[in-house]
Design an enzyme around this catalytic site. Structure first.
Site, PDB file in Angstrom:
ATOM      1  N   THR A   7     -73.781 -32.568 -44.875  1.00  0.00           N
ATOM      2  CA  THR A   7     -73.029 -33.435 -45.786  1.00  0.00           C
ATOM      3  C   THR A   7     -73.064 -34.868 -45.283  1.00  0.00           C
ATOM      4  O   THR A   7     -73.109 -35.104 -44.072  1.00  0.00           O
ATOM      5  CB  THR A   7     -71.562 -32.984 -45.937  1.00  0.00           C
ATOM      6  OG1 THR A   7     -70.877 -33.922 -46.783  1.00  0.00           O
ATOM      7  CG2 THR A   7     -70.832 -32.914 -44.614  1.00  0.00           C
ATOM      8  N   GLY A  11     -65.208 -37.632 -45.736  1.00  0.00           N
ATOM      9  CA  GLY A  11     -63.976 -36.869 -45.980  1.00  0.00           C
ATOM     10  C   GLY A  11     -64.184 -35.396 -45.655  1.00  0.00           C
ATOM     11  O   GLY A  11     -63.356 -34.759 -44.990  1.00  0.00           O
ATOM     12  N   LYS A  12     -65.310 -34.841 -46.106  1.00  0.00           N
ATOM     13  CA  LYS A  12     -65.623 -33.439 -45.792  1.00  0.00           C
ATOM     14  C   LYS A  12     -65.829 -33.268 -44.286  1.00  0.00           C
ATOM     15  O   LYS A  12     -65.387 -32.279 -43.693  1.00  0.00           O
ATOM     16  CB  LYS A  12     -66.918 -33.008 -46.498  1.00  0.00           C
ATOM     17  CG  LYS A  12     -66.824 -32.861 -48.004  1.00  0.00           C
ATOM     18  CD  LYS A  12     -68.168 -32.336 -48.511  1.00  0.00           C
ATOM     19  CE  LYS A  12     -68.275 -32.314 -50.006  1.00  0.00           C
ATOM     20  NZ  LYS A  12     -69.614 -31.858 -50.441  1.00  0.00           N
ATOM     21  N   GLU A  39     -81.538 -34.619 -53.177  1.00  0.00           N
ATOM     22  CA  GLU A  39     -81.002 -34.785 -54.526  1.00  0.00           C
ATOM     23  C   GLU A  39     -80.428 -33.450 -55.019  1.00  0.00           C
ATOM     24  O   GLU A  39     -81.065 -32.405 -54.854  1.00  0.00           O
ATOM     25  CB  GLU A  39     -82.124 -35.238 -55.467  1.00  0.00           C
ATOM     26  CG  GLU A  39     -81.602 -35.792 -56.764  1.00  0.00           C
ATOM     27  CD  GLU A  39     -82.732 -36.074 -57.755  1.00  0.00           C
ATOM     28  OE1 GLU A  39     -82.438 -36.126 -58.957  1.00  0.00           O
ATOM     29  OE2 GLU A  39     -83.889 -36.203 -57.313  1.00  0.00           O
ATOM     30  N   ASP A  68     -70.692 -27.552 -51.490  1.00  0.00           N
ATOM     31  CA  ASP A  68     -70.737 -28.234 -52.781  1.00  0.00           C
ATOM     32  C   ASP A  68     -69.403 -27.969 -53.452  1.00  0.00           C
ATOM     33  O   ASP A  68     -68.937 -26.826 -53.521  1.00  0.00           O
ATOM     34  CB  ASP A  68     -71.901 -27.772 -53.655  1.00  0.00           C
ATOM     35  CG  ASP A  68     -72.205 -28.839 -54.703  1.00  0.00           C
ATOM     36  OD1 ASP A  68     -72.497 -29.993 -54.317  1.00  0.00           O
ATOM     37  OD2 ASP A  68     -72.120 -28.557 -55.915  1.00  0.00           O
ATOM     38  N   SER A  69     -68.782 -29.033 -53.884  1.00  0.00           N
ATOM     39  CA  SER A  69     -67.417 -28.911 -54.377  1.00  0.00           C
ATOM     40  C   SER A  69     -67.193 -29.894 -55.507  1.00  0.00           C
ATOM     41  O   SER A  69     -68.025 -30.769 -55.766  1.00  0.00           O
ATOM     42  CB  SER A  69     -66.429 -29.151 -53.230  1.00  0.00           C
ATOM     43  OG  SER A  69     -66.768 -30.316 -52.508  1.00  0.00           O
ATOM     44  N   PHE A 153     -59.438 -37.659 -49.648  1.00  0.00           N
ATOM     45  CA  PHE A 153     -60.534 -38.473 -50.184  1.00  0.00           C
ATOM     46  C   PHE A 153     -60.703 -38.128 -51.659  1.00  0.00           C
ATOM     47  O   PHE A 153     -59.934 -37.330 -52.214  1.00  0.00           O
ATOM     48  CB  PHE A 153     -61.822 -38.240 -49.384  1.00  0.00           C
ATOM     49  CG  PHE A 153     -62.404 -36.853 -49.510  1.00  0.00           C
ATOM     50  CD1 PHE A 153     -61.925 -35.810 -48.725  1.00  0.00           C
ATOM     51  CD2 PHE A 153     -63.416 -36.563 -50.416  1.00  0.00           C
ATOM     52  CE1 PHE A 153     -62.449 -34.524 -48.841  1.00  0.00           C
ATOM     53  CE2 PHE A 153     -63.958 -35.286 -50.530  1.00  0.00           C
ATOM     54  CZ  PHE A 153     -63.469 -34.261 -49.743  1.00  0.00           C
ATOM     55  N   HIS A 181     -59.069 -25.746 -51.475  1.00  0.00           N
ATOM     56  CA  HIS A 181     -60.287 -25.011 -51.846  1.00  0.00           C
ATOM     57  C   HIS A 181     -61.243 -24.921 -50.652  1.00  0.00           C
ATOM     58  O   HIS A 181     -61.870 -23.903 -50.420  1.00  0.00           O
ATOM     59  CB  HIS A 181     -60.958 -25.728 -53.017  1.00  0.00           C
ATOM     60  CG  HIS A 181     -61.205 -27.196 -52.803  1.00  0.00           C
ATOM     61  ND1 HIS A 181     -60.224 -28.047 -52.335  1.00  0.00           N
ATOM     62  CD2 HIS A 181     -62.316 -27.965 -52.949  1.00  0.00           C
ATOM     63  CE1 HIS A 181     -60.726 -29.255 -52.224  1.00  0.00           C
ATOM     64  NE2 HIS A 181     -61.988 -29.243 -52.594  1.00  0.00           N
TER      65      HIS A 181
HETATM   66  P1  ITT Z   1     -72.418 -34.193 -49.823  1.00  0.00           P
HETATM   67  O1  ITT Z   1     -73.255 -33.698 -50.997  1.00  0.00           O
HETATM   68  O2  ITT Z   1     -73.177 -35.082 -48.895  1.00  0.00           O
HETATM   69  O3  ITT Z   1     -71.704 -33.080 -49.129  1.00  0.00           O
HETATM   70  P2  ITT Z   1     -70.804 -35.336 -51.925  1.00  0.00           P
HETATM   71  O4  ITT Z   1     -69.550 -36.149 -51.941  1.00  0.00           O
HETATM   72  O5  ITT Z   1     -71.963 -35.810 -52.767  1.00  0.00           O
HETATM   73  O6  ITT Z   1     -71.251 -35.149 -50.405  1.00  0.00           O
HETATM   74  P3  ITT Z   1     -70.507 -33.028 -53.642  1.00  0.00           P
HETATM   75  O7  ITT Z   1     -71.751 -33.238 -54.396  1.00  0.00           O
HETATM   76  O8  ITT Z   1     -70.131 -31.636 -53.230  1.00  0.00           O
HETATM   77  O9  ITT Z   1     -70.446 -33.859 -52.302  1.00  0.00           O
HETATM   78  O10 ITT Z   1     -69.322 -33.654 -54.521  1.00  0.00           O
HETATM   79  C1  ITT Z   1     -68.012 -33.407 -54.143  1.00  0.00           C
HETATM   80  C2  ITT Z   1     -67.096 -34.390 -54.867  1.00  0.00           C
HETATM   81  O11 ITT Z   1     -65.991 -33.662 -55.421  1.00  0.00           O
HETATM   82  C3  ITT Z   1     -66.517 -35.392 -53.888  1.00  0.00           C
HETATM   83  O12 ITT Z   1     -67.326 -36.541 -53.778  1.00  0.00           O
HETATM   84  C4  ITT Z   1     -65.159 -35.664 -54.523  1.00  0.00           C
HETATM   85  O13 ITT Z   1     -65.295 -36.596 -55.561  1.00  0.00           O
HETATM   86  C5  ITT Z   1     -64.790 -34.315 -55.123  1.00  0.00           C
HETATM   87  N1  ITT Z   1     -64.058 -33.487 -54.134  1.00  0.00           N
HETATM   88  C6  ITT Z   1     -64.478 -32.342 -53.525  1.00  0.00           C
HETATM   89  N2  ITT Z   1     -63.560 -31.895 -52.656  1.00  0.00           N
HETATM   90  C7  ITT Z   1     -62.549 -32.774 -52.704  1.00  0.00           C
HETATM   91  C8  ITT Z   1     -61.334 -32.874 -52.011  1.00  0.00           C
HETATM   92  O14 ITT Z   1     -60.973 -32.002 -51.067  1.00  0.00           O
HETATM   93  N3  ITT Z   1     -60.533 -33.898 -52.300  1.00  0.00           N
HETATM   94  C9  ITT Z   1     -60.882 -34.808 -53.227  1.00  0.00           C
HETATM   95  N4  ITT Z   1     -62.027 -34.808 -53.904  1.00  0.00           N
HETATM   96  C10 ITT Z   1     -62.864 -33.786 -53.652  1.00  0.00           C
END
Ligand code: ITT
Length: 197
Positions: A7, A11-12, A39, A68-69, A153, A181
């Site tokens: 990632t 935040g993650k 991508e 992925d979230s 975040f 989650h």
């Molecule tokens: P990576 O793919 O590099 O892990 P990303 O931010 O692009 O980073 P995702 O494609 O999984 O990751 O998108 C996740 C988005 O969902 C994240 O950017 C937030 O906008 C939202 N999200 C997921 N978990 C969250 C959380 O715990 N708190 C707030 N927003 C969250």
């Protein structure tokens, strides 16, 4: 065990570091190994989590863990979903995504602002692992009208978890991990690990 965390989201990274520290899993960030993000071309959280984990494993030669979230809002037919990070466009900031979310929910009353966060984790031993471990978790809540809180975040300043009177951005990191989650998905992953090596 050394595992690459696939990632680029700080935040993650913070949440995983806290969650995995007591588990004897040494996380290495993909950025520390000079690995770029791939991508996200999948249409599901599962597909994208696997894509990210396989990419990091292929580049690093190490096992890899990806998340992925996203946020599913019922009044928006489940959007932004897998597009949560790029809801306001590729490269959008959290603030821009939140502005779009609130604009899209303009006029939607409180009882129809139900939503949930979803998280899918993929853990692979290597790029062609045929039996990756997939785990998931979700967190119910609703979208508030004003941003409140400085923690977390993403959409956290607007996400009011079910049963609470505050936003996810007002929770301590430990409390968010206990309810979220991501915390649930990680507990599911650990339960499935068994003798995984
Ligand atoms: P990576 O793919 O590099 O892990 P990303 O931010 O692009 O980073 P995702 O494609 O999984 O990751 O998108 C996740 C988005 O969902 C994240 O950017 C937030 O906008 C939202 N999200 C997921 N978990 C969250 C959380 O715990 N708190 C707030 N927003 C969250």
């Amino acid at each position: 065990m050394r595992v690459v965390l696939a990632t680029a989201n700080p935040g993650k990274q913070r949440e995983f570091a806290t969650l995995l520290a007591p588990r004897g899993i040494e996380l290495v960030l993909q950025s520390e190994l000079g690995i770029d993000s791939i991508e996200e071309t999948g249409n599901t959280f599962e597909d994208n989590a696997l894509l990210k984990a396989q990419h990091a494993a292929e580049r690093s030669g190490l096992p890899a863990l990806a998340d992925d979230s996203g946020l599913e809002v019922d009044a928006l037919g489940g959007r932004p979903g897998v597009w949560s990070a790029r809801y306001a466009g590729v490269g959008a900031t959290d603030e821009q995504n939140n502005l779009r979310l609130i604009a899209d929910l303009n006029g939607v009353p409180e009882d129809q602002r139900t939503a949930r966060y979803r998280c899918v984790l993929a853990l692979v031993r290597g790029p062609s692992d045929r039996t990756p471990i997939l785990a998931q978790g979700s967190w119910e809540g609703r979208i508030g009208f004003e941003p409140v809180g400085n923690g977390g975040f993403g959409y956290d300043p607007y996400f009011i978890p079910a049963g609470l009177n505050c936003t996810a951005a007002e929770l301590s990191p430990a409390r968010k991990n206990a309810l979220s989650h991501r915390g649930a998905a990680l507990r599911d992953l650990i339960a499935r690990l068994g003798s995984w090596t």
